[in-house]
Design a protein around this motif. Structure first.
Motif, mmCIF file in Angstrom:
data_model
loop_
_atom_site.group_PDB
_atom_site.id
_atom_site.type_symbol
_atom_site.label_atom_id
_atom_site.label_comp_id
_atom_site.label_asym_id
_atom_site.label_seq_id
_atom_site.Cartn_x
_atom_site.Cartn_y
_atom_site.Cartn_z
ATOM 1 N N LEU A 159 -12.402 -16.080 -20.191
ATOM 2 C CA LEU A 159 -11.048 -16.023 -21.475
ATOM 3 C C LEU A 159 -10.066 -15.799 -21.233
ATOM 4 O O LEU A 159 -9.209 -15.786 -21.153
ATOM 5 N N ARG A 160 -9.638 -14.470 -20.203
ATOM 6 C CA ARG A 160 -8.524 -14.706 -19.434
ATOM 7 C C ARG A 160 -8.066 -15.692 -19.021
ATOM 8 O O ARG A 160 -6.490 -15.960 -19.203
ATOM 9 N N GLY A 161 -8.898 -16.187 -18.125
ATOM 10 C CA GLY A 161 -8.411 -17.852 -17.609
ATOM 11 C C GLY A 161 -8.043 -19.056 -18.460
ATOM 12 O O GLY A 161 -7.170 -19.634 -18.520
ATOM 13 N N THR A 201 -15.064 -11.888 -19.958
ATOM 14 C CA THR A 201 -13.752 -11.429 -19.954
ATOM 15 C C THR A 201 -12.697 -11.961 -19.466
ATOM 16 O O THR A 201 -11.908 -12.336 -18.987
ATOM 17 N N GLY A 202 -13.459 -12.461 -18.113
ATOM 18 C CA GLY A 202 -12.376 -13.013 -16.776
ATOM 19 C C GLY A 202 -12.728 -14.655 -16.922
ATOM 20 O O GLY A 202 -11.284 -15.006 -17.436
ATOM 21 N N PRO A 228 -1.990 -15.731 -19.436
ATOM 22 C CA PRO A 228 -1.524 -14.668 -19.839
ATOM 23 C C PRO A 228 -0.265 -14.930 -20.665
ATOM 24 O O PRO A 228 -0.412 -14.914 -22.178
ATOM 25 N N PRO A 229 -0.755 -13.170 -21.549
ATOM 26 C CA PRO A 229 -0.062 -12.536 -22.647
ATOM 27 C C PRO A 229 1.414 -13.204 -23.144
ATOM 28 O O PRO A 229 1.874 -12.968 -21.835
ATOM 29 N N ASP A 261 -7.099 -9.443 -28.734
ATOM 30 C CA ASP A 261 -8.054 -8.841 -27.532
ATOM 31 C C ASP A 261 -8.798 -9.248 -27.349
ATOM 32 O O ASP A 261 -10.356 -9.200 -26.823
ATOM 33 N N ILE A 262 -8.953 -9.739 -25.199
ATOM 34 C CA ILE A 262 -9.888 -10.662 -24.531
ATOM 35 C C ILE A 262 -11.312 -9.762 -24.729
ATOM 36 O O ILE A 262 -12.358 -10.601 -24.538
ATOM 37 N N GLY A 263 -11.115 -8.059 -24.079
ATOM 38 C CA GLY A 263 -12.992 -7.578 -24.199
ATOM 39 C C GLY A 263 -12.859 -7.171 -25.334
ATOM 40 O O GLY A 263 -14.411 -7.635 -25.393
#
Length: 210
Positions: A197-199, A194-195, A203-204, A85-87
Motif C-alpha cells: 500500500l505504501r508503494g 503495508t509495504g 508518499p504523504p 493510515d496505511i497500517g
C-alpha cells in the motif's frame, strides 16, 4: 431453484474442487458430498459447464459477503470510515485475507481451480469476470485514501493480494508463514500489505522527496 438447495450443491462442489481437483468435479461426486440422492445435481445443473458457472457465482457471492463484513474503507455499501493510515488499512485487508486462508480455504482453492480451467476452456472465461468487482472495490478504497492513479493501483493491489493468497496456500509460504487463522498470520500479512500500500499510495502530501 430454492436458494438453500443452490447453496448446498455449490458448497459441496466447492469442497470437491478444493480437495480432489477439477477432474473430480462430477454431478455424482457433488451428490455424494452433499449426501443427496444420485441425480439431484444433474437435475438442477444439466451440464458440467452449468455446474462450474454455479460454483463461480457461489464463490463470488461468498467473497462479496466477506468483503462487506470486513468493512473495507471506501466501500459505499458500508459505513466504514475512510482510512488514511496505511497500517490501519493494511490490517483491515489482512483480516479478510486471513479468513480466505482459514475458514474460506476451500473456497479460495476452488477459485484457483476454476481460473486454471478457464485457461484451457476460453468459453467459461467470461463467467470468471466477478474478479472485476474486487478490483472496483480496491479502486474505490485507494481513491478514498488519495492514490494518484486509483484504477491502476486497485488492479495492482488485487494482483498482489492474489499472489499472497496463492503463496500461502500452494507455494513456499504454506511452509514458512504463520498458520492461517492466527494473530501471527494477520500481523505478518499486515506487514506485507503495508509495504504494498505504501508503494501504491505514494508518499504523504508534503513529504520531502527521497
Amino acid at each position: 431453484m430454492p436458494p438453500d438447495r443452490f447453496a448446498v450443491l455449490t458448497d459441496a462442489a466447492i469442497d470437491v474442487l478444493a480437495e480432489e481437483g477439477m477432474r473430480a468435479l462430477t454431478h455424482r461426486a457433488v451428490d455424494r458430498r452433499a449426501a443427496l440422492p444420485e441425480g439431484t445435481t444433474s437435475a438442477y445443473f444439466r451440464t458440467r459447464k452449468a455446474l462450474i458457472e454455479a460454483v463461480v457465482r457461489r464463490i463470488a457471492d461468498l467473497d462479496r459477503l466477506d468483503l462487506e463484513a470486513g468493512q473495507l474503507p471506501g466501500d459505499p455499501r458500508n459505513p466504514a470510515p475512510v482510512l488514511t493510515d496505511i497500517g490501519a488499512m493494511a490490517a483491515t485487508v489482512a483480516r479478510v485475507l486471513d479468513r480466505w486462508m482459514s475458514e474460506g480455504r476451500n473456497r479460495t482453492l476452488a477459485r484457483y481451480a476454476c481460473l486454471l480451467e478457464a485457461t484451457h476452456h476460453p468459453e467459461i472465461r467470461t463467467i470468471l469476470a466477478y474478479g472485476d468487482a474486487s478490483r472496483a472495490q480496491a479502486t474505490a478504497m485507494l481513491a478514498a485514501a488519495g492514490a494518484p492513479e486509483p484504477r491502476q493501483a486497485g488492479s495492482h493491489l488485487v494482483a498482489c493480494v492474489d499472489g499472497l493468497l496463492f503463496d500461502r496456500l500452494a507455494g513456499a509460504g504454506a511452509r514458512t508463514a504463520p498458520p492461517p487463522g492466527t494473530e501471527a498470520n494477520r500481523a505478518d500479512l499486515t506487514v506485507a500489505l503495508t509495504g504494498v500500500l505504501r508503494g501504491l499510495l505514494g508518499p504523504p502530501a508534503g513529504a520531502p522527496p527521497t
